[in-house]
Write a protein that holds these residues in place. Structure first.
Motif, PDB file in Angstrom:
ATOM      1  N   PRO A  24       0.795  -1.235   0.000  1.00 59.15           N
ATOM      2  CA  PRO A  24       0.000   0.000   0.000  1.00 59.15           C
ATOM      3  C   PRO A  24       0.826   1.284   0.000  1.00 59.15           C
ATOM      4  O   PRO A  24       0.305   2.347  -0.325  1.00 59.15           O
ATOM      5  N   GLN A  25       2.111   1.187   0.307  1.00 62.22           N
ATOM      6  CA  GLN A  25       2.948   2.385   0.333  1.00 62.22           C
ATOM      7  C   GLN A  25       3.927   2.459  -0.837  1.00 62.22           C
ATOM      8  O   GLN A  25       4.778   3.334  -0.891  1.00 62.22           O
ATOM      9  N   CYS A  26       3.786   1.563  -1.783  1.00 58.10           N
ATOM     10  CA  CYS A  26       4.700   1.489  -2.932  1.00 58.10           C
ATOM     11  C   CYS A  26       4.235   2.443  -4.032  1.00 58.10           C
ATOM     12  O   CYS A  26       3.163   2.248  -4.618  1.00 58.10           O
ATOM     13  N   PHE A  52       1.482  -7.401   0.054  1.00 53.04           N
ATOM     14  CA  PHE A  52       2.825  -7.848   0.443  1.00 53.04           C
ATOM     15  C   PHE A  52       3.604  -6.647   0.967  1.00 53.04           C
ATOM     16  O   PHE A  52       4.381  -6.027   0.246  1.00 53.04           O
ATOM     17  N   PRO A  53       3.368  -6.275   2.231  1.00 48.84           N
ATOM     18  CA  PRO A  53       4.045  -5.098   2.771  1.00 48.84           C
ATOM     19  C   PRO A  53       5.550  -5.326   2.884  1.00 48.84           C
ATOM     20  O   PRO A  53       5.998  -6.330   3.429  1.00 48.84           O
ATOM     21  N   LEU A  54       6.310  -4.393   2.346  1.00 45.36           N
ATOM     22  CA  LEU A  54       7.761  -4.491   2.393  1.00 45.36           C
ATOM     23  C   LEU A  54       8.264  -3.970   3.733  1.00 45.36           C
ATOM     24  O   LEU A  54       7.714  -3.012   4.279  1.00 45.36           O
ATOM     25  N   PRO A  55       9.297  -4.608   4.278  1.00 45.94           N
ATOM     26  CA  PRO A  55       9.746  -4.250   5.636  1.00 45.94           C
ATOM     27  C   PRO A  55      10.235  -2.817   5.795  1.00 45.94           C
ATOM     28  O   PRO A  55      10.159  -2.255   6.881  1.00 45.94           O
ATOM     29  N   PHE A  56      10.715  -2.211   4.721  1.00 43.55           N
ATOM     30  CA  PHE A  56      11.237  -0.840   4.834  1.00 43.55           C
ATOM     31  C   PHE A  56      10.150   0.225   4.694  1.00 43.55           C
ATOM     32  O   PHE A  56      10.431   1.413   4.821  1.00 43.55           O
TER      33      PHE A  56
END
Length: 151
Positions: A24-26, A52-56
Motif C-alpha cells: 500500500p505504500q509502494c 505484500f508489505p515491504l519491511p522498509f
C-alpha cells in the motif's frame, strides 16, 4: 495457484486472471494500479490483489492488515486506508503471504503473477501486460457514413 487464491486480499474485474502483488505504500505499485484499473474497468482482466508489505515501508504491514480486516478492497488500497483494526484473520493472511512469496523468491513490488506460474517484478505497460496475458485488443476502426461519390 491455490495458495495464491488463499492469499488474495480482494479481486476486481472479469476476464483473464492476473495476481498482483502490491504494497500500500509502494509508489511504483500505484502507477501499475492505474494501468490495471483501465483494464479492470473495461472488464478485460480480473486482478487478484495480494498485499505484500515491504519491511522498509514503515506501517505498511499494519495498513495491509487493516485493509483486509475492514474489507476495504481496492478503494482502501488506493486511498491509503488505515485503521487500528488488526484482526487475527488479517494478521494471519499477511504473515502467510510474506512467508510464501519470499519462499518463491519474490522480494519486490509490484509483481505480476500469471496463471502459467511465471512472474514479473516491476511495472508493466498496458501493452506488455496484454501481451503477457495473450489478450488481443480489437482494432479500432474509424467508421464513417457511406456517402455517394461526387463525380
Amino acid at each position: 495457484l491455490k495458495t495464491l487464491d488463499s492469499l488474495t486480499a480482494f479481486s476486481r474485474g472479469g476476464g483473464k486472471v492476473v495476481y498482483f502483488v502490491t504494497d500500500p505504500q509502494c509508489s511504483y505499485c500505484q502507477k501499475a494500479e492505474n494501468v490495471l484499473k483501465s483494464l479492470i474497468d473495461a472488464n478485460i482482466i480480473k486482478v487478484k490483489f495480494i498485499l505484500f508489505p515491504l519491511p522498509f515501508h514503515k506501517g505498511a504491514k499494519k495498513q495491509s492488515i487493516s485493509i483486509i480486516c475492514d474489507n476495504k478492497g481496492f478503494a482502501g488500497l488506493r486511498s491509503k486506508y488505515q485503521s487500528k483494526n488488526q484482526c487475527p484473520a488479517g494478521k494471519n493472511k499477511i504473515n502467510k503471504t510474506i512467508v510464501f512469496l519470499r519462499q518463491k523468491g519474490i522480494m519486490a513490488t509490484p509483481t505480476y503473477i500469471f496463471s502459467d506460474g511465471w512472474y514479473h517484478s516491476g511495472i508493466l505497460s498496458k501493452q506488455a501486460l496484454e501481451h503477457s496475458l495473450g489478450i488481443k485488443q480489437p482494432l479500432r476502426i474509424k467508421k464513417e457514413p457511406l456517402t455517394p461519390s461526387r463525380h
